[in-house]
Design an enzyme around this catalytic site. Structure first.
Site, mmCIF file in Angstrom:
data_model
loop_
_atom_site.group_PDB
_atom_site.id
_atom_site.type_symbol
_atom_site.label_atom_id
_atom_site.label_comp_id
_atom_site.label_asym_id
_atom_site.label_seq_id
_atom_site.Cartn_x
_atom_site.Cartn_y
_atom_site.Cartn_z
ATOM 1 C CG ASP A 33 -1.816 -0.822 1.218
ATOM 2 O OD1 ASP A 33 -2.738 -1.115 0.074
ATOM 3 O OD2 ASP A 33 -2.359 -1.292 2.115
ATOM 4 C CE LYS A 55 -7.625 -0.218 -1.148
ATOM 5 N NZ LYS A 55 -7.772 -0.906 -0.038
ATOM 6 C CG MET A 168 -8.404 6.321 7.579
ATOM 7 S SD MET A 168 -9.180 4.819 6.920
ATOM 8 C CE MET A 168 -9.663 4.064 8.525
HETATM 9 C C1 LIG Z 1 -6.325 2.880 6.193
HETATM 10 S S1 LIG Z 1 -5.775 2.913 7.818
HETATM 11 C C2 LIG Z 1 -4.930 1.751 8.223
HETATM 12 C C3 LIG Z 1 -4.563 1.696 9.624
HETATM 13 C C4 LIG Z 1 -3.684 0.553 9.849
HETATM 14 N N1 LIG Z 1 -4.046 -0.932 9.689
HETATM 15 C C5 LIG Z 1 -3.136 0.483 11.538
HETATM 16 O O1 LIG Z 1 -3.360 -0.549 12.013
HETATM 17 O O2 LIG Z 1 -2.356 1.429 11.755
HETATM 18 C C6 LIG Z 1 -4.741 4.434 7.590
HETATM 19 C C7 LIG Z 1 -4.911 5.292 8.924
HETATM 20 O O3 LIG Z 1 -3.891 5.170 10.018
HETATM 21 C C8 LIG Z 1 -3.505 5.999 10.657
HETATM 22 N N2 LIG Z 1 -2.136 5.982 10.263
HETATM 23 C C9 LIG Z 1 -1.324 5.206 9.658
HETATM 24 N N3 LIG Z 1 0.011 5.194 9.883
HETATM 25 C C10 LIG Z 1 0.237 6.344 10.746
HETATM 26 C C11 LIG Z 1 1.290 7.064 11.214
HETATM 27 N N4 LIG Z 1 2.474 6.547 11.051
HETATM 28 N N5 LIG Z 1 0.891 8.319 11.840
HETATM 29 C C12 LIG Z 1 -0.092 8.538 12.319
HETATM 30 N N6 LIG Z 1 -1.111 7.819 11.863
HETATM 31 C C13 LIG Z 1 -1.325 6.893 11.087
HETATM 32 C C14 LIG Z 1 -4.085 7.387 9.957
HETATM 33 O O4 LIG Z 1 -5.391 7.942 10.446
HETATM 34 C C15 LIG Z 1 -4.355 6.880 8.564
HETATM 35 O O5 LIG Z 1 -5.402 7.605 7.737
#
Ligand SMILES: C[S@@+](CC[C@H](N)C(=O)[O-])C[C@H]1O[C@@H](n2cnc3c(N)ncnc32)[C@H](O)[C@@H]1O
Length: 240
Positions: A33, A55, A168
């Site tokens: 991703d 995405k 998100m």
């Molecule tokens: C589609 S979701 C996936 C979450 C992922 N599966 C997890 O367990 O962290 C993506 C969201 O996770 C959060 N996110 C992912 N990586 C991040 C990071 N390094 N710092 C802050 N938020 C993060 C944000 O809110 C982002 O919009």
């Protein structure tokens, strides 16, 4: 062979699991991703087939059904396939849908959990999502609800008394804050937004529920609502 649904962790390559790293290093195909770090992708074999199915919020570059089909097709060829997903595959990563598609197609798969940004991003800003006698629960919730599907009851969440961790949520944060306020949370409730948590680009924004809607949050951020959001245990002075 098997399709491995591997959690890549929140961003810092050091937070990938040992098993995840081993599987990436031996896979013939790596499907990944947008938020996957270059350092983690560099672990793959030089001859591995690298498939970017990234995405972006607001639009989808590849429909989920096409991603499922890639996993099924590659899985049926009998080579080792790693499906890398940010954080944990089963926390808002659509890993459950991919697992279901593989199950239906009769392709063997395994889930390798990852460290979710829901916990790691706050921790990287010195915020514990639970705290003895203060935050007895934490709820991880999406701020990006699909129209027509089940909706989040934000007013009920406001009543839990625990920490609310929103993934998100940047695009809808003003509306979400209004609903949490309507549900009874105080306007001065602390809010922290951790962007690119655990990476060198990490930024932490501290505000309140009354002001978060105009605070200029940017993606990708993990948003923490609750008293713990005022803490910064990384910079707390002894005796404080
Ligand atoms: C589609 S979701 C996936 C979450 C992922 N599966 C997890 O367990 O962290 C993506 C969201 O996770 C959060 N996110 C992912 N990586 C991040 C990071 N390094 N710092 C802050 N938020 C993060 C944000 O809110 C982002 O919009």
């Amino acid at each position: 062979m098997t399709v491995y649904l591997v959690g890549a962790g929140p961003g810092d390559p050091g937070l990938l699991t040992v098993r995840g790293a081993q599987l990436i290093a031996s896979a013939a195909v790596v499907v990944y991703d947008r938020l996957t770090s270059a350092e983690i992708l560099a672990l793959a074999r030089p001859d591995a087939e690298m498939i970017d199915v990234g995405k972006r919020a607001g639009y989808v570059t590849m429909p989920q059904s096409d991603i499922n089909q890639i996993l099924v097709d590659r899985g049926l060829t009998g080579v080792s396939v790693v499906r890398l997903k940010g954080g944990d595959p089963y926390v808002f990563g659509r890993g459950g849908e991919e697992a279901a598609a593989l199950l239906e197609a009769g392709v063997a798969f395994e889930n390798i959990p990852g460290i979710t940004s829901a916990i790691a991003a706050p921790a990287a800003a010195g915020i514990p999502v639970t705290l003895r006698n203060e935050a007895l629960s934490f709820t991880v919730v999406t701020g990006h609800e699909d129209p027509g599907s089940a909706q989040v009851n934000w007013e009920a969440l406001a009543q839990t008394g625990g920490t609310i961790v929103i993934l998100m949520g940047v695009g809808r944060i003003a509306k979400i804050a209004a609903r949490l306020l309507a549900g009874g949370l105080a306007p001065h409730t602390p809010v922290a937004a951790i962007r690119w948590g655990t990476t060198p680009q990490q930024e932490v924004l501290r505000t309140t529920l009354a002001e978060v809607g105009t605070a200029g949050l940017e993606s990708p951020s993990t948003i923490v609502v609750g008293n713990v959001a005022a803490l910064d245990l990384l910079h707390r002075q002894p005796g404080q």
